[in-house]
Structures are given as C-alpha cells and as structure tokens.
Motif scaffolding. Sequence first.
Motif, PDB file in Angstrom:
ATOM      1  N   ARG A 114       0.856  -1.183   0.000  1.00  0.00           N
ATOM      2  CA  ARG A 114       0.000   0.000   0.000  1.00  0.00           C
ATOM      3  C   ARG A 114       0.892   1.232   0.000  1.00  0.00           C
ATOM      4  O   ARG A 114       1.444   1.602   1.036  1.00  0.00           O
ATOM      5  CB  ARG A 114      -0.921  -0.024   1.206  1.00  0.00           C
ATOM      6  N   PRO A 115       1.059   1.889  -1.168  1.00  0.00           N
ATOM      7  CA  PRO A 115       1.955   3.042  -1.234  1.00  0.00           C
ATOM      8  C   PRO A 115       1.512   4.191  -0.341  1.00  0.00           C
ATOM      9  O   PRO A 115       2.333   4.954   0.155  1.00  0.00           O
ATOM     10  CB  PRO A 115       1.922   3.457  -2.706  1.00  0.00           C
ATOM     11  N   ARG A 116       0.216   4.332  -0.124  1.00  0.00           N
ATOM     12  CA  ARG A 116      -0.266   5.421   0.725  1.00  0.00           C
ATOM     13  C   ARG A 116       0.222   5.243   2.164  1.00  0.00           C
ATOM     14  O   ARG A 116       0.565   6.210   2.841  1.00  0.00           O
ATOM     15  CB  ARG A 116      -1.786   5.484   0.674  1.00  0.00           C
ATOM     16  N   LEU A 117       0.255   4.000   2.618  1.00  0.00           N
ATOM     17  CA  LEU A 117       0.752   3.724   3.967  1.00  0.00           C
ATOM     18  C   LEU A 117       2.229   4.101   4.082  1.00  0.00           C
ATOM     19  O   LEU A 117       2.645   4.696   5.082  1.00  0.00           O
ATOM     20  CB  LEU A 117       0.555   2.249   4.318  1.00  0.00           C
ATOM     21  N   ILE A 118       3.012   3.794   3.058  1.00  0.00           N
ATOM     22  CA  ILE A 118       4.435   4.152   3.057  1.00  0.00           C
ATOM     23  C   ILE A 118       4.582   5.671   3.138  1.00  0.00           C
ATOM     24  O   ILE A 118       5.415   6.189   3.881  1.00  0.00           O
ATOM     25  CB  ILE A 118       5.114   3.624   1.769  1.00  0.00           C
ATOM     26  N   GLN A 119       3.750   6.383   2.375  1.00  0.00           N
ATOM     27  CA  GLN A 119       3.826   7.842   2.373  1.00  0.00           C
ATOM     28  C   GLN A 119       3.440   8.402   3.742  1.00  0.00           C
ATOM     29  O   GLN A 119       4.065   9.329   4.240  1.00  0.00           O
ATOM     30  CB  GLN A 119       2.902   8.414   1.299  1.00  0.00           C
ATOM     31  N   GLU A 120       2.409   7.818   4.362  1.00  0.00           N
ATOM     32  CA  GLU A 120       1.996   8.277   5.689  1.00  0.00           C
ATOM     33  C   GLU A 120       3.092   8.038   6.716  1.00  0.00           C
ATOM     34  O   GLU A 120       3.335   8.880   7.587  1.00  0.00           O
ATOM     35  CB  GLU A 120       0.710   7.574   6.104  1.00  0.00           C
ATOM     36  N   LEU A 121       3.757   6.898   6.633  1.00  0.00           N
ATOM     37  CA  LEU A 121       4.840   6.608   7.569  1.00  0.00           C
ATOM     38  C   LEU A 121       6.006   7.562   7.355  1.00  0.00           C
ATOM     39  O   LEU A 121       6.638   8.003   8.318  1.00  0.00           O
ATOM     40  CB  LEU A 121       5.301   5.157   7.409  1.00  0.00           C
ATOM     41  N   MET A 142       5.791  10.636   6.228  1.00  0.00           N
ATOM     42  CA  MET A 142       5.380  11.940   6.756  1.00  0.00           C
ATOM     43  C   MET A 142       5.440  11.943   8.283  1.00  0.00           C
ATOM     44  O   MET A 142       5.804  12.950   8.886  1.00  0.00           O
ATOM     45  CB  MET A 142       3.975  12.293   6.280  1.00  0.00           C
ATOM     46  N   ALA A 143       5.101  10.832   8.894  1.00  0.00           N
ATOM     47  CA  ALA A 143       5.192  10.735  10.354  1.00  0.00           C
ATOM     48  C   ALA A 143       6.648  10.842  10.803  1.00  0.00           C
ATOM     49  O   ALA A 143       6.943  11.492  11.810  1.00  0.00           O
ATOM     50  CB  ALA A 143       4.581   9.419  10.831  1.00  0.00           C
ATOM     51  N   ASP A 144       7.555  10.231  10.042  1.00  0.00           N
ATOM     52  CA  ASP A 144       8.980  10.331  10.367  1.00  0.00           C
ATOM     53  C   ASP A 144       9.463  11.771  10.246  1.00  0.00           C
ATOM     54  O   ASP A 144      10.206  12.262  11.107  1.00  0.00           O
ATOM     55  CB  ASP A 144       9.804   9.436   9.441  1.00  0.00           C
ATOM     56  N   VAL A 145       9.048  12.448   9.178  1.00  0.00           N
ATOM     57  CA  VAL A 145       9.448  13.846   8.981  1.00  0.00           C
ATOM     58  C   VAL A 145       8.912  14.707  10.113  1.00  0.00           C
ATOM     59  O   VAL A 145       9.625  15.558  10.661  1.00  0.00           O
ATOM     60  CB  VAL A 145       8.961  14.359   7.604  1.00  0.00           C
ATOM     61  N   ALA A 146       7.648  14.504  10.491  1.00  0.00           N
ATOM     62  CA  ALA A 146       7.055  15.276  11.581  1.00  0.00           C
ATOM     63  C   ALA A 146       7.800  15.027  12.887  1.00  0.00           C
ATOM     64  O   ALA A 146       8.024  15.960  13.667  1.00  0.00           O
ATOM     65  CB  ALA A 146       5.577  14.919  11.736  1.00  0.00           C
ATOM     66  N   PHE A 147       8.211  13.793  13.140  1.00  0.00           N
ATOM     67  CA  PHE A 147       8.950  13.472  14.360  1.00  0.00           C
ATOM     68  C   PHE A 147      10.300  14.182  14.383  1.00  0.00           C
ATOM     69  O   PHE A 147      10.694  14.756  15.402  1.00  0.00           O
ATOM     70  CB  PHE A 147       9.143  11.958  14.461  1.00  0.00           C
ATOM     71  N   VAL A 148      11.003  14.160  13.259  1.00  0.00           N
ATOM     72  CA  VAL A 148      12.321  14.809  13.199  1.00  0.00           C
ATOM     73  C   VAL A 148      12.182  16.317  13.387  1.00  0.00           C
ATOM     74  O   VAL A 148      12.939  16.933  14.148  1.00  0.00           O
ATOM     75  CB  VAL A 148      13.019  14.472  11.861  1.00  0.00           C
TER      76      VAL A 148
END
Length: 57
Positions: free
Chosen positions: A22-29, A31-37
Amino acid sequence: MGGVNGGRIRPGRRFPRQVRFRPRLIQELAMADVAFVVTTIAVFALVALVAKGVTKL
C-alpha cells in the motif's frame, strides 16, 4: 503427553506469506517520520533558547 495443542509447538494456522503493498501507507509513515524529526529539532532548539536565557540571569 499430548499437551494442550497435541504436542505441537506451532499452531496449525500460519500467517499469510503475501503482504499487500500500500503506497499510501508508506507515504503516511514517511510523513510521520518527517514530523517526528521536525518536532525533535524544534524541542531541542527551544531547550537551547531556554538554557541561553537562564545563563544570562
């Protein structure tokens, strides 16, 4: 000495070998990594500003 599951260590059912991509799930993950950093950097910058302010007192 059959035990609870007939002496087998593993249960009879196994997990499916194929996982849906699911490419959308990869993109969401990502974005979550970017938000965390970004949040981590902001917190450290805030702590540095507070520490700098305390040393001026």
